[in-house]
Design an enzyme around this catalytic site. Structure first.
Site, PDB file in Angstrom:
ATOM      1  N   LYS A 253       0.816  -1.210   0.000  1.00 44.53           N
ATOM      2  CA  LYS A 253       0.000   0.000   0.000  1.00 44.53           C
ATOM      3  C   LYS A 253       0.852   1.263   0.000  1.00 44.53           C
ATOM      4  O   LYS A 253       0.368   2.346  -0.253  1.00 44.53           O
ATOM      5  CB  LYS A 253      -1.009  -0.016   1.139  1.00 44.53           C
ATOM      6  CG  LYS A 253      -0.465   0.123   2.526  1.00 44.53           C
ATOM      7  CD  LYS A 253      -1.653   0.241   3.486  1.00 44.53           C
ATOM      8  CE  LYS A 253      -1.209   0.317   4.927  1.00 44.53           C
ATOM      9  NZ  LYS A 253      -2.327   0.398   5.845  1.00 44.53           N
ATOM     10  N   ARG A 254       2.127   1.107   0.260  1.00 49.85           N
ATOM     11  CA  ARG A 254       2.995   2.271   0.229  1.00 49.85           C
ATOM     12  C   ARG A 254       3.205   2.756  -1.214  1.00 49.85           C
ATOM     13  O   ARG A 254       3.355   3.935  -1.464  1.00 49.85           O
ATOM     14  CB  ARG A 254       4.332   1.906   0.857  1.00 49.85           C
ATOM     15  CG  ARG A 254       5.190   3.099   1.041  1.00 49.85           C
ATOM     16  CD  ARG A 254       6.177   2.913   2.125  1.00 49.85           C
ATOM     17  NE  ARG A 254       5.607   3.135   3.432  1.00 49.85           N
ATOM     18  CZ  ARG A 254       6.355   3.316   4.498  1.00 49.85           C
ATOM     19  NH1 ARG A 254       7.661   3.266   4.401  1.00 49.85           N
ATOM     20  NH2 ARG A 254       5.808   3.524   5.658  1.00 49.85           N
TER      21      ARG A 254
END
Ligand code: GLU
Length: 496
Positions: A253-254
């Site tokens: 998700k980064r």
């Protein structure tokens, strides 16, 4: 054979696209063999599991058009389908292993285990339990248990030799037993770990094929051993390739939005997203890129999964989504979709308390709500003209993006607390801190509270907008990233 497959998500965060991807392949495999597809909730991590997350996972999978035959919401012959409601079953099974001498009680303190880990790290050994409590004598164990001493139950693992696991896609996988830890099966609070609960449930729920992500390969030897200890037949294993970012790193998700809620919010059609997930490591016999779930089911063959890490590429998804919008929806259907997507009553009722006080005419609605129904905003340098120190601005936005990652569940008060804490740590007045965030999130500061906006946009879309602003401003160079990370770590908030 009655084929039975399952998806076993842990409800510890936003519904992940990887969960839908694995669910899709399990569904296809089961249907292709006239079998059943089961949904089981693995919520043994009581600290991190939430009802909201479970509800969001079920709703997102359904939104995509994935249906299960048995599950916590639809019931079935093996209910309950939520592991937190089955803890007695796992304790009984841990007892069976203890009685047969395949497991042992371990009284080691966390201090001892920490020290052991540090020693092993210093000596560059594989970290793992050293078997200390294996040597305890039975009377001593009994006395300590009777005295109520805190302990866990661990499985015994051979120290020598090689474990060979069969995988439907990979053939034989060999792992040295010395690399396999004496896994904790039952925690001190009496709750099972993933390994015990997963094996016991797959057996009791008569699962015949386990299709799951590649990240679970290392657990396979432990599972195989547990099946042997219980004297059960192990389901066939199939480890699917992990979804990857365009730079081939594991989808995280980064770097990429991973929540299904984000894709829904961005206005992807569920059919298109599901189609795209079906393209991850799999292809139709005629290589066509656009296909429905029914077409995928009709042509499914697990052998067609290729192991080269499939890249989850947003540009490709956009292309496919556009085809679905243009070719598969009549104007009537498109109107329905838009209404359902943005202009539904729930959305309006969430938004209107913020907009009503600002409205003079009904026509004020669309411009005020536009940023909430948009994807990425058309930001330019000019939007940030008021900030002359670009480095400081980018750094602040980067810190914000990292801090927002730690906000779970995504609730208004938590978002505010996280942002306020960060502003304080940075020595900034909340007003000054929020000003550039307004621009990143809404494109203007003349709008409703940015905290409410982020709440309504959801975690992934909010973070994607902040990321978009950072990139528009030139981003954080690789060279500077280390410094920025260090400065963030020095603030004392959650780790980056
Ligand atoms: N609960 C595990 C997960 O969150 C399930 C892994 C498995 O399929 O065995 O993915």
């Amino acid at each position: 054979m009655n084929v039975r497959t399952r998806i076993a998500p842990s409800p510890t965060g936003d519904p992940h696209v990887g969960t839908a991807y694995i669910a899709l392949f399990n569904l296809c495999f089961a249907r292709q063999h006239g079998g059943k597809f089961i949904l089981r909730i693995e919520d043994t991590d009581q600290q991190r599991s939430t009802d909201e997350s479970e509800a969001a996972i079920l709703a997102s999978l359904r939104w995509l058009g994935l249906e299960w035959d048995e599950g916590p919401d639809v019931g079935g012959p093996h209910a309950p389908y939520r592991q937190s409601e089955r803890s007695g079953i796992y304790r009984q099974h841990a007892d069976i292993l203890l009685e047969r001498g395949h497991a042992f009680r371990c009284f080691c303190t966390s201090e001892r285990l920490d020290a052991l880990r540090r020693e092993q790290q210093a000596a560059q050994q594989t970290p793992g339990y050293d078997g200390h409590c294996l040597a305890l004598d039975a009377a001593d164990v009994e006395r300590r248990v009777a005295a109520g001493e805190s302990h866990v139950v661990r499985m015994k693992v051979p120290r020598e030799g090689v474990c060979v696991v069969q995988d439907m896609l990979r053939g034989e996988i060999s792992i040295e037993w010395s690399q396999v830890d004496m896994q904790v099966l039952l925690k001190a609070d009496g709750m099972p770990t993933y390994h015990l609960a997963n094996v016991v449930d797959d057996h009791l729920m008569e699962i015949t094929h386990v299709l799951r992500g590649e990240e679970w390969i290392n657990s396979a030897p432990k599972h195989m051993l547990l099946y042997q200890y219980f004297g059960w037949q192990m389901p066939a294993l199939c480890h699917m390739p992990l979804l990857r970012n365009p730079d081939k790193s594991k989808l995280s998700k980064r770097k990429n939005p991973t929540s299904i809620l984000y894709y829904r919010r961005m206005g992807y059609l569920p059919e298109a997203l599901l189609n795209y997930l079906g393209r991850m490591g799999w292809s139709m016999p005629d290589e066509r890129e656009k296909f429905t779930l029914a077409e995928m089911l009709a042509n499914f063959a697990i052998e067609r999964v290729s192991l080269g890490g499939p890249v989850f590429d947003l540009a490709k998804l956009d292309w496919l989504n556009a085809l679905w919008i243009r070719e598969n929806l009549s104007l009537d259907q498109l109107a329905d979709r838009l209404q359902e997507w943005a202009l539904n009553r729930d959305n309006l009722l969430q938004l209107l308390p913020h907009l009503q006080p600002r409205m003079e005419r009904l026509s004020d609605f669309a411009p005020a709500a536009a940023f909430l129904a948009s994807g990425m905003l058309p930001l330019t340098e000019a939007h940030f003209a008021a900030w002359t120190d670009r480095d400081a601005l980018v750094r602040q936005l980067q810190f914000t993006q990292w801090r927002l990652e730690s906000v779970t569940p995504w609730e208004r008060d938590r978002i505010f607390a996280a942002v306020k804490a960060l502003a304080e740590e940075m020595g900034l007045k909340i007003r000054d801190f929020l000003a550039p965030l307004f621009i990143a999130i809404a494109g203007t500061s003349a709008t409703i509270s940015v905290i409410d906006s982020m709440h309504m946009l959801g975690s992934d879309l909010s973070r994607a907008r902040v990321r978009h602003a950072i990139e528009m401003l030139g981003g954080v160079s690789k060279k500077k990233l280390k410094d920025v990370e260090k400065a963030y770590a020095a603030l004392g908030g959650p780790p980056a």
